[in-house]
Design a protein around this motif. Structure first.
Motif, PDB file in Angstrom:
ATOM      1  N   LYS A 157     -24.579  -7.073 -14.676  1.00 21.29           N
ATOM      2  CA  LYS A 157     -25.891  -7.610 -14.355  1.00 21.29           C
ATOM      3  C   LYS A 157     -26.993  -6.942 -15.171  1.00 21.29           C
ATOM      4  O   LYS A 157     -27.022  -5.713 -15.326  1.00 21.29           O
ATOM      5  N   HIS A 158     -27.903  -7.777 -15.694  1.00 19.49           N
ATOM      6  CA  HIS A 158     -29.120  -7.251 -16.298  1.00 19.49           C
ATOM      7  C   HIS A 158     -30.040  -6.751 -15.192  1.00 19.49           C
ATOM      8  O   HIS A 158     -29.908  -7.143 -14.024  1.00 19.49           O
ATOM      9  N   LEU A 334     -21.123 -10.175  -6.651  1.00 22.26           N
ATOM     10  CA  LEU A 334     -22.245 -10.891  -6.060  1.00 22.26           C
ATOM     11  C   LEU A 334     -23.271 -11.182  -7.147  1.00 22.26           C
ATOM     12  O   LEU A 334     -23.515 -10.357  -8.028  1.00 22.26           O
ATOM     13  N   GLY A 335     -23.875 -12.370  -7.088  1.00 23.59           N
ATOM     14  CA  GLY A 335     -24.893 -12.708  -8.078  1.00 23.59           C
ATOM     15  C   GLY A 335     -25.378 -14.122  -7.909  1.00 23.59           C
ATOM     16  O   GLY A 335     -25.903 -14.491  -6.855  1.00 23.59           O
ATOM     17  N   LEU A 336     -25.196 -14.941  -8.941  1.00 26.47           N
ATOM     18  CA  LEU A 336     -25.611 -16.342  -8.878  1.00 26.47           C
ATOM     19  C   LEU A 336     -24.809 -17.118  -7.845  1.00 26.47           C
ATOM     20  O   LEU A 336     -25.269 -18.141  -7.345  1.00 26.47           O
ATOM     21  N   GLN A 337     -23.622 -16.655  -7.551  1.00 25.78           N
ATOM     22  CA  GLN A 337     -22.806 -17.206  -6.477  1.00 25.78           C
ATOM     23  C   GLN A 337     -22.471 -16.074  -5.523  1.00 25.78           C
ATOM     24  O   GLN A 337     -22.319 -14.920  -5.946  1.00 25.78           O
ATOM     25  N   GLY A 371     -23.414  -1.617 -13.959  1.00 26.38           N
ATOM     26  CA  GLY A 371     -23.943  -2.971 -14.029  1.00 26.38           C
ATOM     27  C   GLY A 371     -23.339  -3.910 -13.009  1.00 26.38           C
ATOM     28  O   GLY A 371     -23.858  -5.009 -12.804  1.00 26.38           O
ATOM     29  N   ASN A 372     -22.256  -3.481 -12.364  1.00 26.99           N
ATOM     30  CA  ASN A 372     -21.652  -4.312 -11.322  1.00 26.99           C
ATOM     31  C   ASN A 372     -22.530  -4.347 -10.073  1.00 26.99           C
ATOM     32  O   ASN A 372     -23.180  -3.346  -9.726  1.00 26.99           O
ATOM     33  N   GLY A 425     -23.285   6.593 -10.205  1.00 29.59           N
ATOM     34  CA  GLY A 425     -23.263   6.405  -8.760  1.00 29.59           C
ATOM     35  C   GLY A 425     -23.602   4.987  -8.380  1.00 29.59           C
ATOM     36  O   GLY A 425     -23.419   4.051  -9.157  1.00 29.59           O
ATOM     37  N   VAL A 426     -24.082   4.826  -7.139  1.00 26.26           N
ATOM     38  CA  VAL A 426     -24.400   3.487  -6.644  1.00 26.26           C
ATOM     39  C   VAL A 426     -25.759   3.491  -5.947  1.00 26.26           C
ATOM     40  O   VAL A 426     -26.200   4.509  -5.402  1.00 26.26           O
TER      41      VAL A 426
END
Length: 449
Positions: A157-158, A334-337, A371-372, A425-426
């Protein structure tokens, strides 16, 4: 959002151009999609924009429209704006994103078709084949090489996309707290659902998926969608899995609440603590399969510490006991869908990752990478079919069936957060959103924030 979108647009355009060059395509046409008529009726199903189109065009329900990328020119947005007084029509493109496109508005799909490239055989097409313009080669309709590469890349993901998911979480958090307050006041499933919609300011058709609002034993139905209009005589618990969207990007949050400070409330707290522990372990380089396996050991600890099963966590995992209580996957991209694509791809060529035999329902098999954005959603349920199968096995003798049977009327527990992985990390998007949301109207002592 203007600067973030500009960066997103530039990265996306460079990625598309490199894929088109590698595939020998002159360009690509991306369809927004068309309404689908209900069989034998004059109405259509609720329209949803093609996610590939939405990645570029963040606003507006533009049906029968096209995005045309190629020939080294600025992308063209052929926007269908019908002259219609029967239905509402999307506003003409404007705002922070529209300046990046050559926008051509047309009143009908026929005019839109006339604006597609004259020589379409050198163009790829992404979308429903029913919307494909004439002249596109059959090999150019959703070509596997291009589709696999785009799907694989969607996992990264950007910052613009992360910000959209972050804002979607804020909307969903407001809905969840309103739903909790409605539950504590004795509302029905339907009333709780409506309270969620009111707080998010979104219609059902704007949500990323249909809300799961499950009182009592309904929580044992993983994708429960009945929404009863009357409250049960005795309200024990609420499991609500509900999300929201921001500029096409989804949030997907689940919380479970108990109506009283009882053994089920303790179980919620224990699973919540286990989920937090697992989330704190997430680092780039791990595999999601390993995270899922670790969660099974943590579920085993909860079952042992709560007195529900008299076995070690290791023995429970080995014997498949934890799978009877936690039958689904730990999470998904998770994202656009809401179940974003690419979770089972090993590379941009579309090489499939092997589905672990022990985890047939796990949607994310990829390594964890910066980026996830994905969900972490363990559950502990009292599902009659699975419990009866467990009862008939030798290891079933180690289950405290009196305690388990007393919890059947509560259905189950699920705690789901959306997390963004960065360098070391997250970022827990959901916990942050819930912490920022107004807390008026209820306490958090009976559930999880």
């Amino acid at each position: 959002m203007s600067d973030l979108y500009a960066d997103h647009y530039a990265r996306l355009l460079a990625h598309y151009e490199s894929l088109l060059e590698a595939g020998g395509w002159r360009g690509v046409m991306i369809s927004s999609g068309s309404p689908v008529a209900v069989f034998g009726d004059d109405q259509a199903y609720p329209f949803r924009v093609n996610p590939r189109f939405r990645q570029w065009i963040p606003e507006g329900e533009y049906s029968q429209s096209f995005l045309i990328i190629g020939d080294g020119e600025r992308p063209r947005f052929v926007c269908h704006l019908p002259e219609d007084y029967w239905h509402s029509v999307a506003a003409a493109p404007s705002g922070f994103w529209a300046e990046h496109f050559r926008v051509e508005c047309v009143p009908g799909p026929e005019e839109a078709d006339r604006l597609v490239p004259a020589e379409t055989r050198d163009y790829a097409f992404l979308g429903d084949p029913e919307d494909c313009p004439a002249g596109v080669s059959p090999d150019g309709v959703n070509p596997a090489q291009l589709v696999h590469a785009l799907d694989f890349h969607r996992a990264y993901k950007h910052e613009y996309e992360v910000e959209c998911i972050r804002r979607a979480n804020r909307s969903a958090a407001a809905g969840h707290l309103a739903a909790r307050d409605a539950f504590e006041s004795g509302a029905s499933e339907l009333e709780i659902h409506l309270a969620f919609l009111q707080a998010t300011g979104q219609l059902e058709r704007q949500l990323p998926y249909f809300n799961i609002v499950a009182l009592n034993g309904h929580g044992a139905i993983l994708h429960y969608d009945a929404l009863e209009s009357r409250s049960p005589p005795r309200v024990r618990s609420l499991l609500i899995d509900a999300g929201a969207c921001h500029l096409g990007y989804a949030a997907d949050i689940t919380r479970t609440w108990a109506h009283a400070e009882d053994s089920f409330a303790e179980l919620i707290g224990m699973l919540d603590a286990a989920q937090r522990r697992l989330t704190a372990r997430i680092r780039p380089g791990m595999t999601f399969v390993e995270l899922h396996r670790q969660m099974h050991f943590l579920i085993g600890e909860v079952l042992a510490d709560s007195g529900l099963v008299a076995m070690s966590p290791e023995a429970m995992v080995e014997e498949g006991v934890t799978a009877a209580f936690f039958p689904h996957g730990l999470g998904h991209h998770l994202g656009l869908q809401v179940h974003d694509v690419g979770g089972k791809l090993a590379d941009r060529l579309g090489t499939p990752l092997k589905q672990p035999e022990a985890y047939p329902f796990l949607r994310n098999l990829r390594p964890v990478e910066a980026g996830n954005v994905f969900t972490v959603e363990p559950g502990l349920y009292f599902i009659p079919q699975l419990l009866e199968a467990l009862r008939g096995r030798p290891c079933g003798r180690q289950v405290n069936w009196k305690a388990v049977d007393a919890l059947r009327e509560y259905g189950g527990v699920r705690i789901e957060d959306n997390v963004h992985v960065y360098g070391d990390g997250v970022e827990n998007l959901t916990r942050a959103a819930l912490a920022e949301a107004p807390k008026a109207g209820g306490s958090q002592s009976q559930g999880s924030a």
